[in-house]
Scaffold this motif. Structure first.
Motif, PDB file in Angstrom:
ATOM      1  N   PHE A  52      27.098  17.656  13.486  1.00 56.71           N
ATOM      2  CA  PHE A  52      26.880  19.028  12.890  1.00 56.71           C
ATOM      3  C   PHE A  52      27.914  19.943  13.441  1.00 56.71           C
ATOM      4  O   PHE A  52      28.527  20.629  12.854  1.00 56.71           O
ATOM      5  CB  PHE A  52      25.489  19.465  12.789  1.00 56.71           C
ATOM      6  N   LEU A  53      27.882  20.179  14.856  1.00 51.41           N
ATOM      7  CA  LEU A  53      28.718  20.796  15.580  1.00 51.41           C
ATOM      8  C   LEU A  53      30.184  20.665  15.227  1.00 51.41           C
ATOM      9  O   LEU A  53      30.981  21.593  15.056  1.00 51.41           O
ATOM     10  CB  LEU A  53      28.521  20.839  16.998  1.00 51.41           C
ATOM     11  N   PHE A 104      35.224  21.891  12.455  1.00 52.38           N
ATOM     12  CA  PHE A 104      36.291  21.374  11.657  1.00 52.38           C
ATOM     13  C   PHE A 104      36.240  22.312  10.344  1.00 52.38           C
ATOM     14  O   PHE A 104      37.586  22.550   9.851  1.00 52.38           O
ATOM     15  CB  PHE A 104      36.105  19.971  11.159  1.00 52.38           C
ATOM     16  N   ASP A 105      35.256  22.737   9.715  1.00 50.59           N
ATOM     17  CA  ASP A 105      35.135  23.548   8.378  1.00 50.59           C
ATOM     18  C   ASP A 105      35.786  24.907   8.790  1.00 50.59           C
ATOM     19  O   ASP A 105      36.542  25.421   7.920  1.00 50.59           O
ATOM     20  CB  ASP A 105      33.908  23.479   7.961  1.00 50.59           C
ATOM     21  N   ASN A 121      42.793  28.090   8.320  1.00 49.04           N
ATOM     22  CA  ASN A 121      44.330  27.655   7.670  1.00 49.04           C
ATOM     23  C   ASN A 121      44.397  27.833   6.342  1.00 49.04           C
ATOM     24  O   ASN A 121      45.547  28.152   6.057  1.00 49.04           O
ATOM     25  CB  ASN A 121      44.417  26.144   8.172  1.00 49.04           C
ATOM     26  N   THR A 122      43.296  27.788   5.571  1.00 46.25           N
ATOM     27  CA  THR A 122      43.571  27.737   3.929  1.00 46.25           C
ATOM     28  C   THR A 122      43.995  29.324   4.059  1.00 46.25           C
ATOM     29  O   THR A 122      44.945  29.574   2.988  1.00 46.25           O
ATOM     30  CB  THR A 122      42.462  27.375   3.318  1.00 46.25           C
ATOM     31  N   GLN A 151      38.174  37.532   4.765  1.00 46.22           N
ATOM     32  CA  GLN A 151      37.868  37.101   3.424  1.00 46.22           C
ATOM     33  C   GLN A 151      38.496  35.727   3.135  1.00 46.22           C
ATOM     34  O   GLN A 151      39.656  35.382   3.628  1.00 46.22           O
ATOM     35  CB  GLN A 151      38.240  37.894   2.218  1.00 46.22           C
ATOM     36  N   TYR A 152      37.771  34.798   2.536  1.00 43.83           N
ATOM     37  CA  TYR A 152      38.076  33.432   2.420  1.00 43.83           C
ATOM     38  C   TYR A 152      38.280  32.853   0.919  1.00 43.83           C
ATOM     39  O   TYR A 152      38.332  31.789   0.801  1.00 43.83           O
ATOM     40  CB  TYR A 152      37.165  32.301   3.313  1.00 43.83           C
TER      41      TYR A 152
END
Length: 83
Positions: free
Chosen positions: A15-16, A21-22, A28-29, A54-55
Motif C-alpha cells: 500500500f505504501l 507511486f501514485d 508529474n502529470t 490542483q490535480y
C-alpha cells in the motif's frame, strides 16, 4: 513471526509503495500540464495560491492581471475562458 503479521506487513508495504507511486505520478502529470500551458501562451503566468495543489485538467491562472480558466487535455490546451 506469525503468518498474519507477515501478511499485514506485506500488505502495508505494498500500500505504501502504491501510494508513493501514485503521488509521484500525479505530480508529474500536473507539471506536464503546466508546461503545456506555458508553451501555449509563451507568457509568464501565476497560479492562484490556493490552487497550487490542483490535480485536475482545469487551471485557474493569472496572466496580464486577468484571470483565465484553462483546460488541458491530451497535452493540449483545449479551452481558455476569461474570467
Amino acid at each position: 513471526m506469525s503468518k498474519t503479521a507477515k501478511t499485514i506487513i506485506v500488505l502495508g508495504v505494498l500500500f505504501l509503495a502504491y501510494f508513493v507511486f501514485d503521488s509521484i505520478n500525479r505530480e508529474n502529470t500536473r507539471k506536464d500540464r503546466l508546461n503545456v500551458i506555458d508553451a501555449h501562451f509563451n507568457k509568464p503566468f501565476k497560479i492562484e495560491e490556493e490552487l497550487k495543489e490542483q490535480y485536475d485538467e482545469d487551471f485557474l491562472i493569472e496572466m496580464d492581471n486577468e484571470l483565465y480558466i484553462v483546460t488541458v487535455e491530451n497535452n493540449k490546451v483545449v479551452k481558455t475562458i476569461k474570467q
